[in-house]
Motif scaffolding. Structure first.
Motif, PDB file in Angstrom:
ATOM      1  N   ASN A   5     -64.860  47.041  50.596  1.00  0.00           N
ATOM      2  CA  ASN A   5     -64.258  46.190  51.625  1.00  0.00           C
ATOM      3  C   ASN A   5     -63.923  44.810  51.050  1.00  0.00           C
ATOM      4  OD1 ASN A   5     -66.882  47.400  53.745  1.00  0.00           O
ATOM      5  ND2 ASN A   5     -64.973  48.417  53.224  1.00  0.00           N
ATOM      6  N   TRP A  19     -70.090  47.465  59.974  1.00  0.00           N
ATOM      7  CA  TRP A  19     -68.788  46.909  59.616  1.00  0.00           C
ATOM      8  C   TRP A  19     -68.786  45.397  59.771  1.00  0.00           C
ATOM      9  CZ3 TRP A  19     -63.825  50.042  61.154  1.00  0.00           C
ATOM     10  CH2 TRP A  19     -63.945  51.351  60.636  1.00  0.00           C
ATOM     11  N   ALA A  20     -68.176  44.729  58.803  1.00  0.00           N
ATOM     12  CA  ALA A  20     -68.027  43.279  58.887  1.00  0.00           C
ATOM     13  C   ALA A  20     -67.020  42.935  59.989  1.00  0.00           C
ATOM     14  CB  ALA A  20     -67.548  42.727  57.554  1.00  0.00           C
ATOM     15  N   ALA A  21     -67.107  41.678  60.441  1.00  0.00           N
ATOM     16  CA  ALA A  21     -66.280  41.249  61.571  1.00  0.00           C
ATOM     17  C   ALA A  21     -64.776  41.470  61.365  1.00  0.00           C
ATOM     18  CB  ALA A  21     -66.575  39.785  61.889  1.00  0.00           C
ATOM     19  N   PRO A  22     -64.224  41.131  60.188  1.00  0.00           N
ATOM     20  CA  PRO A  22     -62.766  41.312  60.046  1.00  0.00           C
ATOM     21  C   PRO A  22     -62.350  42.784  60.177  1.00  0.00           C
ATOM     22  CG  PRO A  22     -63.667  40.023  58.214  1.00  0.00           C
ATOM     23  CD  PRO A  22     -64.828  40.506  59.012  1.00  0.00           C
ATOM     24  N   MET A  23     -63.244  43.673  59.752  1.00  0.00           N
ATOM     25  CA  MET A  23     -62.921  45.094  59.861  1.00  0.00           C
ATOM     26  C   MET A  23     -62.954  45.536  61.316  1.00  0.00           C
ATOM     27  SD  MET A  23     -65.174  46.336  56.599  1.00  0.00           S
ATOM     28  CE  MET A  23     -65.149  48.066  57.027  1.00  0.00           C
ATOM     29  N   ARG A  24     -63.947  45.049  62.039  1.00  0.00           N
ATOM     30  CA  ARG A  24     -64.022  45.414  63.462  1.00  0.00           C
ATOM     31  C   ARG A  24     -62.816  44.835  64.206  1.00  0.00           C
ATOM     32  NH1 ARG A  24     -69.231  43.242  62.996  1.00  0.00           N
ATOM     33  NH2 ARG A  24     -68.894  41.863  64.779  1.00  0.00           N
ATOM     34  N   ASN A  60     -71.945  38.527  52.768  1.00  0.00           N
ATOM     35  CA  ASN A  60     -71.187  39.340  51.811  1.00  0.00           C
ATOM     36  C   ASN A  60     -71.988  39.548  50.536  1.00  0.00           C
ATOM     37  OD1 ASN A  60     -69.046  39.467  53.554  1.00  0.00           O
ATOM     38  ND2 ASN A  60     -67.916  37.784  52.581  1.00  0.00           N
ATOM     39  N   ARG A  79     -57.803  37.611  51.757  1.00  0.00           N
ATOM     40  CA  ARG A  79     -58.829  36.948  52.560  1.00  0.00           C
ATOM     41  C   ARG A  79     -60.144  36.750  51.819  1.00  0.00           C
ATOM     42  NH1 ARG A  79     -57.406  40.845  56.413  1.00  0.00           N
ATOM     43  NH2 ARG A  79     -59.365  41.851  55.868  1.00  0.00           N
ATOM     44  N   PRO A 113     -65.966  40.920  67.316  1.00  0.00           N
ATOM     45  CA  PRO A 113     -66.105  40.139  66.081  1.00  0.00           C
ATOM     46  C   PRO A 113     -66.226  38.648  66.369  1.00  0.00           C
ATOM     47  CG  PRO A 113     -63.854  40.991  66.332  1.00  0.00           C
ATOM     48  CD  PRO A 113     -64.652  41.578  67.443  1.00  0.00           C
ATOM     49  N   GLY A 114     -66.947  37.943  65.514  1.00  0.00           N
ATOM     50  CA  GLY A 114     -67.027  36.482  65.556  1.00  0.00           C
ATOM     51  C   GLY A 114     -68.034  35.925  66.497  1.00  0.00           C
ATOM     52  N   GLU A 173     -73.737  38.350  61.399  1.00  0.00           N
ATOM     53  CA  GLU A 173     -72.630  39.282  61.192  1.00  0.00           C
ATOM     54  C   GLU A 173     -72.818  40.059  59.901  1.00  0.00           C
ATOM     55  OE1 GLU A 173     -70.007  40.570  62.257  1.00  0.00           O
ATOM     56  OE2 GLU A 173     -69.680  39.533  64.148  1.00  0.00           O
ATOM     57  N   PRO A 174     -72.776  41.403  59.930  1.00  0.00           N
ATOM     58  CA  PRO A 174     -72.852  42.138  58.666  1.00  0.00           C
ATOM     59  C   PRO A 174     -71.710  41.728  57.738  1.00  0.00           C
ATOM     60  CG  PRO A 174     -72.337  43.622  60.508  1.00  0.00           C
ATOM     61  CD  PRO A 174     -72.650  42.284  61.091  1.00  0.00           C
ATOM     62  N   GLY A 175     -72.011  41.642  56.461  1.00  0.00           N
ATOM     63  CA  GLY A 175     -70.983  41.235  55.502  1.00  0.00           C
ATOM     64  C   GLY A 175     -70.173  42.412  55.001  1.00  0.00           C
ATOM     65  N   LEU A 176     -69.381  42.142  53.978  1.00  0.00           N
ATOM     66  CA  LEU A 176     -68.488  43.157  53.425  1.00  0.00           C
ATOM     67  C   LEU A 176     -69.197  43.963  52.337  1.00  0.00           C
ATOM     68  CD1 LEU A 176     -65.376  40.834  52.979  1.00  0.00           C
ATOM     69  CD2 LEU A 176     -65.536  42.718  54.626  1.00  0.00           C
ATOM     70  N   ARG A 177     -68.858  45.260  52.278  1.00  0.00           N
ATOM     71  CA  ARG A 177     -69.320  46.104  51.181  1.00  0.00           C
ATOM     72  C   ARG A 177     -68.342  45.968  50.011  1.00  0.00           C
ATOM     73  NH1 ARG A 177     -69.741  51.382  55.088  1.00  0.00           N
ATOM     74  NH2 ARG A 177     -71.610  50.769  56.225  1.00  0.00           N
TER      75      ARG A 177
END
Ligand code: SF4
Ligand code: SF4
Ligand code: SF4
Ligand code: FES
Lengths: 958, 70
Positions: A638, B36-41, A378, A647, B69-70, A631-635
Motif C-alpha cells: 500500500n 486498511w489505512a484511512a486513504p484506502m477506506r 505507517n 501521496r 476515514p480520518g 488509524e491503521p497505517g499502510l502496509r
C-alpha cells in the motif's frame, strides 16, 4: 536473581554420553555418591559427580561404541575392567576410576595410539585443543616403546610411497580432513548419522586398515552438507575448521545467536581479540541443543567482507553518485528531508520498514520512530511477505499470533505433518532433530508440490507424500478434515472441553459436505483420494501429531485460510497443549517472530494490540509522552501504491531489500522512484539502495547487543563481540535519527529498550537482560502468570478462551494457467543460501549454489526441447526473466520451481501482485508461467544490471 | 492505489466472509476497518458512493459499517 541460577554442567562440559530418562539410581564413584536416571552410563554418572574419566571415542553428542577402551574402570563385584561409556549404572554400584591396574592398561592403550600418530603437536592446528594430547597427559604417558613399521601418517614408507597414506582433503571451504591424524574413533561417523542425519561418512576397511571416508572423491563431492557436526565431534585435528588453521586457537568465547533462520541456534562466538576464530554450536542452546547448519556455523565471512559499506552516504538524486559524509551530515540531511516531507505532505506521507534480521530492540525503536516521532502508523516489516497470515490465522483460532510448541517438542512426536516447508534446506537444525525422530519410528506426511529431501530421510518409516497442485492447500486440508469428521476420527472429548461447541458443529457440517470428499477434490488438487484418506487417518490416529509449516502455506491468496484450516485440524484431533503436538510455523528469518511481536505491523502496537484500542494506546502515550494515531497505517504494498499515486514521500528501511524480496519488482521500483527520500540502512549496497537518497551503514549481529525471538517464541541474547565497523550499532543510529528530528531518546544500552518493552507489553513483563543472562533464554509469554516463560502454549485452555473453528472454503486463486501461461511456478530456498542471499553470497557458500536454477519435469522439458543446463526464458503476466534449467522429476508435470537467492535472476520480476485476502502477504507460491528456450539474460535483466551499476557509483574521495 | 486492486482486495475479503456464519457484512466491515489505512477506506467508500462497479454485493452491504476515514 542472577547468581541463584547455576547453568547446568552439561552446557559447557562433555559428559561423555547422552543424557537418559529413567528412574533414579544411586551409585558411588570413587566414594562419591551420585544419583542419576536409570540407563545412564557410568562415565556420565562420574562426570555428574565431578570425576572425569579418560576417554577418546565417547562424546555426549553421540551414542557410545566402546572402541578405544581408554575409559576402563573397576567396578566392585564385576570382573575385568569394563568400559565406563558403555556400562550402564546399577543401584549400589561402586566404581573406581583410578587404580594402578587401570593406569597401566590406559598407558598401554595410549602408547598404541601415539605410535601411529604424527607427533607434530607444536605446529598442529589443534595444539592446545586436542583430546589425544589431553589424554596422553591424563594417563601419564611418558614414553612410547614401539617403533612402528607401518603407519598411516608417513607419506613415504621406506623407499616408496606409503600405500596407507591418504593426503589431506581440503575441498570443503570451511574445514579440512587430514586422515594422517585420524585415530578412527568414529565419533564423526556417528555425529553425521545421529546428530545431522545425513549419513555422509562411512567406515572402510577393518582392523588396522580401518579408515573414515566421505564415500566419494572428496568431501565436496559427497553427500556432506557441511553442518560441522563431525568437526565438532572430532577429538583431534583430523577434522578441523580452516579458520583455526589460519588464525590459531581462540582465547575467549561469547554465547550469541545465529542471525540466519528462524530456528535461532545458539552459538559460542570464539574469539581472539576482535577476530572471530570460529562459531561453535552451544550445547545450552534451547533450540539447537549443540547442533548447527552450514550457515550459522560457517557462513559469517560476510561480516568482514570488503563490500561492506562503513561510511554514511547521501545524494540529492538517485541518478547522482553516492557521496561519503560524516554521520552528523548524513543525519542532518536525512532529518531535514524527512521533516520537509512531513511538513508539506503530512505525517502519513512517511513510513518505515522494520527488519526481521535486526534485534527486537532495534525493531521496537524503528516502529517507535514512526509512531512517536513521524506521527504515523505507517510501519511494516518484511514479515508481511512471509508470515503475516500465521499471525492472523492463529490469533483468530487460538488467540495468539505464534507457534504453540518449543523445538524440544519434536522429540515426543509420533507423526509430523509438514506442509509447504522444506526443513532440510530452510530450517536445517530443526530438520536434523525431526529426522532423528523419524529414524526412531515417527511417521511423516508431506504436503508439498515438490518431493522434498525430508522424504528421502535414511531409515525413514511410514510416510506419505501429497504432491498437490500449487494453490490447493485449503482443498487438501479440508478434505483431510472431511475424512476425520465423516469417519468419526475426531477427539470429541478435547473438542467438548476446549472448543466452542456451536462453531465445532458448524465446521463439522461444513467439511462433511460431499464437495470436500477426497474423491471430489482429487481433480483439483492432483492428489489421489486414497492418499488423502490414508494421511488423514494416520494424522488422527497418531497419539501425538504435530504440524510444521512454512511459506508454502502462507504465501498464497488463501494463506490465512490455510493457517485457519491447519489450526482447525489440530483442534479437532486434540493435538494442542502438550509435548509432541501443536501447530508450528517455521519462520524464515531469525527474528520474524520478534519483529511481529515488537509492533512492526501498521495496525498493531507491540504485543499485537490494535492501534484503535484506546487502553493499549494510552500505555504507549504515557511511556512515550506523545499522542498516537488510532488509524491503521499502510502496509508495504500500500505504501508503494500510495507513492506511485503521489501521496507517499519518504521511507526509512532498516535491514531489508524490498526491491529483491517483494513481489512484482517493477512495481516496487516505480514506488521507490516516486519517493523524495528513501533511507536504506544495511550492511551492503543492496538492490533497494539503487533507489535510495541516504545510505546508513548497518552493523552485524557480532557488533551489537540485543535479542532475537525465534520460531518457538524463544528470546535469545545476541552479544557484541567486536566494535561496530561503522561506529554505531543499528539501534544507536535509529536513536540519532529520532533525536535529529527533535526527539529526546536517551538509551545507553539495548537492555534499557528491553526494559521499556517489558513495561509496556504484557507478554514480556518479566523479561530482562538479567533474566536472559541467568537462564540463557526464555519463551514468551513470560510474566507474573508464567515467570519461567512458556515452552508450550494453550496447555489448560486456549489463550482466547474457547478454541474457535472457522469455516475454510476453498477458493481457487485468480492466478490460473491457460494457453499463454500453462505452467505453475512455485518458489523455495536452498540450504547454503539465505533469503535474497546478500550475506551468503558473500561467503564460500557460493560453492554450493552460485545461481538460481529452474526445476522442470522431464516431460515438460521435452516438449519444449530443453536439455539440462539450457538457458530458458521464464515469463508471466507480470514480466520475464532468464535462468538455466535443471530437469528433475522432483516436481510434477505442469509445475516448475526455482529459488530466489540471486539478484541477477530477478525471480520476483515474474511474480504477480496477487496476495492473501486477509494480510496482503504476496502469493509467491503460485504464478502461471511459460517456459521457453532462450539465449541468455532477458532485456530487463540487462537494463537492470546497467541501472544498478550506475546507481552504485560512489564518488571518489578528494 | 489503483481502483482495480482495491476492488480485488475488497472482494477477496468478502469471499472469505461470504461463507461464514453470523452477520457477514459486519465481519467484512470490521476486517476492513481494522486493517486498511484511512486513504484506502476513503477510496473504497468513494467508489461505493459512485456506484461500486465491480464490487461484491457483500462489500457494498458492509459500507455503512466501515469506520469512516480520518
Ligand atoms: S559436515 Fe555434517 S554432513 Fe558433512 S560429513 Fe560432517 S557431519 Fe556429515
Ligand atoms: S576424523 Fe576425527 S572423529 Fe572421525 S574417526 Fe578420525 S579422529 Fe575420530
Ligand atoms: S539452522 Fe538456522 S539458526 Fe541454526 S545455524 Fe542454521 S541458519 Fe542458523
Ligand atoms: S571412551 Fe569408552 S571406549 Fe572409548
Amino acid at each position: 536473581m542472577k547468581d541463584l541460577i547455576i547453568p547446568p554442567l552439561e552446557w559447557t562440559k562433555d559428559m561423555g554420553t547422552p543424557a537418559r530418562q529413567g528412574a533414579p539410581v544411586t551409585l558411588t564413584v570413587d566414594g562419591i555418591a551420585i544419583t542419576v536416571p536409570a540407563g545412564t552410563s557410568v562415565m556420565r554418572a562420574a562426570a555428574e559427580a565431578g570425576v572425569t574419566i579418560p576417554k577418546l571415542c565417547a562424546t555426549d553428542s553421540v551414542e557410545p561404541v566402546g572402541s578405544c577402551r581408554l575409559c576402563m574402570v573397576e567396578i566392585e563385584g564385576m570382573r575385568g575392567t569394563p568400559s565406563s561409556c558403555t556400562t550402564p549404572v546399577a543401584e549400589g554400584m561402586q566404581v573406581q576410576t583410578q587404580t594402578a591396574k587401570l593406569q597401566k592398561l590406559r598407558r598401554g592403550v595410549m602408547e598404541l595410539y601415539i605410535s601411529d600418530h604424527p607427533l607434530d603437536c607444536l605446529t598442529c592446528a589443534a595444539n592446545g585443543d586436542c583430546e589425544l594430547q589431553d589424554m596422553a597427559g591424563a594417563v601419564g604417558l611418558r614414553e612410547v616403546r614401539y617403533q612402528p613399521v607401518e603407519t598411516h601418517f608417513r607419506p613415504r614408507e621406506g623407499a616408496g610411497p606409503n600405500p596407507r597414506y591418504i593426503p589431506k582433503d581440503t575441498s570443503n571451504p570451511y574445514f579440512s580432513y587430514d586422515p594422517a591424524k585420524c585415530i578412527v574413533c568414529m565419533r564423526c561417523v556417528r555425529a553425521c548419522e545421529e546428530v545431522q542425519g545425513t549419513f555422509a561418512l562411512t567406515i572402510e576397511g577393518r582392523g588396522f586398515e580401518t579408515r573414515i571416508s566421505p564415500a566419494a572423491e572428496s568431501f565436496m563431492q559427497s553427500d556432506c552438507v557441511s553442518c560441522g557436526a563431525c568437526v565438532q565431534a572430532c577429538p583431534t585435528a583430523t577434522l578441523i575448521e580452516k579458520s583455526v588453521e589460519a588464525i590459531g586457537t581462540p582465547e575467549r568465547s561469547v554465547v550469541t545467536t545465529c542471525a540466519y533462520c528462524g530456528v535461532g541456534c545458539s552459538f559460542e562466538a570464539q574469539m581472539r581479540g576482535e577476530e572471530l576464530v570460529r562459531m561453535v554450536p552451544f550445547k545450552g542452546g534451547g533450540a539447537n541443543r549443540g547442533h548447527s547448519c552450514v550457515k550459522g556455523r560457517f557462513a559469517y565471512g560476510y561480516a568482514t567482507h570488503r563490500d561492506r559499506i562503513v561510511h554514511p552516504m547521501i545524494r540529492e538524486r538517485v541518478s547522482d553518485p553516492w557521496r561519503e559524509v560524516s554521520w552528523e551530515e548524513a543525519l542532518a540531511f536525512t532529518a531535514a528531508r524527512l521533516t520537509a516531507a512531513r511538513d508539506t505532505h503530512g505525517p502519513d506521507a512517511l513510513g518505515v520498514i522494520t527488519s526481521s534480521r535486526c534485534t527486537n530492540e532495534e525493531t521496537y525503536l524503528v516502529q517507535k520512530l514512526a509512531r512517536a516521532v513521524f506521527g504515523t502508523n505507517n510501519t511494516d516489516t518484511c514479515a508481511r511477505v512471509c508470515h503475516s497470515p500465521t499471525g492472523y490465522g492463529l490469533k483468530q483460532t487460538f488467540g495468539t499470533s505464534a507457534g504453540t510448541q518449543d523445538f524440544d517438542s519434536v522429540e515426543a512426536t509420533d507423526l509430523a505433518l509438514v506442509i509447504g516447508a522444506n526443513p532440510t534446506d530452510g530450517h536445517p537444525v530443526f530438520a536434523s532433530r525431526l529426522r532423528k525422530r523419524l529414524r526412531a519410528g515417527a511417521k511423516l506426511i508431506v504436503l508439498d508440490p515438490r518431493r522434498i529431501d525430508l522424504l528421502e530421510t535414511p531409515h525413514l518409516g511410514e510416510s506419505w507424500h501429497l504432491p498437490l497442485r500449487p494453490g490447493t492447500n485449503v482443498a487438501v486440508l479440508v478434505a483431510m478434515a472431511h475424512v476425520i469428521v465423516t469417519e468419526g476420527l475426531y477427539d470429541a472429548a478435547f473438542i467438548a472441553a476446549r472448543c466452542d461447541a456451536e462453531e465445532w458443529a458448524d465446521y463439522a457440517e461444513f467439511v462433511a459436505s460431499p464437495d470436500y470428499a477426497p474423491e471430489a477434490v482429487e481433480p483439483l488438487t492432483g492428489v489421489r483420494a486414497e492418499t488423502i484418506r490414508a494421511a488423514a487417518r494416520a494424522y488422527a490416529a497418531a497419539p501425538n501429531a504435530a504440524i510444521y509449516y512454512g511459506l508454502g502455506v502462507t504465501e498464497h491468496s488463501q494463506g490465512s485460510t490455510t493457517v485457519i484450516a491447519i489450526a482447525n485440524l489440530a483442534m479437532m484431533t486434540g493435538n494442542i497443549g502438550r509435548p509432541g503436538v501443536g501447530v508450528n510455523p517455521l519462520r524464515g528469518q531469525n527474528n520474524v517472530q520478534g519483529s511481529c511481536d515488537m509492533g512492526s505491523f501498521p495496525h498493531e502496537l507491540p504485543g499485537y494490540r490494535h492501534v484503535a484500542d484506546d487502553l493499549a494506546r494510552a500505555v504507549f502515550e504515557k511511556a512515550w509522552g506523545v499522542e498516537l494515531s488510532s488509524e491503521p497505517g499502510l502496509r508495504i504494498p500500500n505504501m508503494l501504491d500510495a507513492a506511485v499515486a503521489g501521496r507517499f514521500k519518504a521511507l526509512y528501511i532498516q535491514g531489508e531489500d524490498i526491491l529483491q524480496s517483494d513481489p512484482d519488482t517493477r512495481h516496487v521500483a516505480a514506488g521507490l522512484a516516486a519517493m523524495e527520500c528513501v533511507i536504506v540502512q544495511d550492511l551492503f549496497l543492496n538492490e533497494t539502495a539503487n533507489y535510495a537518497h541516504v545510505f546508513l551503514p548497518g552493523s552485524t549481529f557480532l557488533e551489537k547487543d540485543g535479542t532475537f525471538t525465534n520460531a518457538e517464541r524463544r528470546i535469545n541474547r545476541v552479544r557484541r563481540v567486536m566494535r561496530p565497523k561503522a561506529g554505531y550499532a543499528d539501534w544507536e543510529v535509529t536513536q540519532l535519527l529520532a533525536n535529529a528530528m527533535g526527539a529526546t531518546w536517551s538509551y545507553t544500552h539495548p537492555s534499557e529498550i528491553m526494559d521499556e518493552i517489558a513495561a509496556t507489553t504484557p507478554g514480556f513483563a518479566s523479561v530482562s537482560y538479567d533474566l536472559l543472562d541467568a537462564r540463557g533464554s526464555v519463551q514468551w509469554p513470560c510474566n507474573e502468570a508464567a515467570p519461567e516463560g512458556s515452552p508450550i502454549m494453550h496447555v489448560d485452555g486456549f489463550v482466547r478462551g474457547k478454541g474457535r473453528f472457522i469455516r475454510t472454503a476453498y477458493l481457487p486463486t485468480e492466478e490460473k494457467t491457460g494457453p499463454r501461461f500453462p505452467l505453475l511456478l512455485t518458489t523455495g530456498r536452498i540450504l547454503s543460501q539465505y533469503n535474497v542471499g546478500a550475506q551468503t553470497r558473500r561467503t564460500d557458500n557460493q560453492l554450493w549454489h552460485d545461481e538460481d536454477r529452474l526445476e522442470i519435469h522431464p516431460a515438460d522439458a521435452e516438449v519444449r526441447g530443453l536439455r539440462e543446463g539450457d538457458w530458458v526464458r521464464l515469463s508471466s503476466r507480470a514480466g520475464e526473466t532468464s535462468l538455466r534449467a535443471t530437469i528433475t522429476d522432483r516436481v510434477s508435470p505442469g509445475v516448475v520451481y526455482t529459488t530466489f537467492h540471486h539478484p541477477d535472476t530477478q525471480a520476483n520480476v515474474v511474480t504477480t501482485d496477487n496476495s492473501d485476502w486477509a494480510t496482503n502477504c504476496p502469493e509467491y507460491k503460485v504464478t502461471a508461467v511459460q517456459v521457453a528456450a532462450s539465449n541468455g539474460p532477458s532485456s530487463w535483466q540487462e537494463e537492470y544490471a546497467a541501472q544498478a551499476a550506475a546507481a552504485r557509483r560512489i564518488e571518489a574521495a578528494e | 492505489m489503483s481502483q482495480e486492486k482495491l476492488i480485488r482486495m475488497a472482494n477477496q475479503i468478502a469471499a472469505f466472509f461470504a461463507v461464514q456464519r453470523g452477520d457477514q457484512a459486519e465481519a467484512v466491515a470490521a476486517h476492513i476497518s481494522e486493517s486498511w489505512a484511512a486513504p484506502m477506506r476513503a477510496a473504497l467508500l468513494t467508489h461505493i458512493a459512485e456506484g461500486g462497479t465491480g464490487l461484491d454485493a457483500l462489500v457494498i452491504a458492509a459500507a455503512p459499517q466501515i469506520r469512516p476515514p480520518g
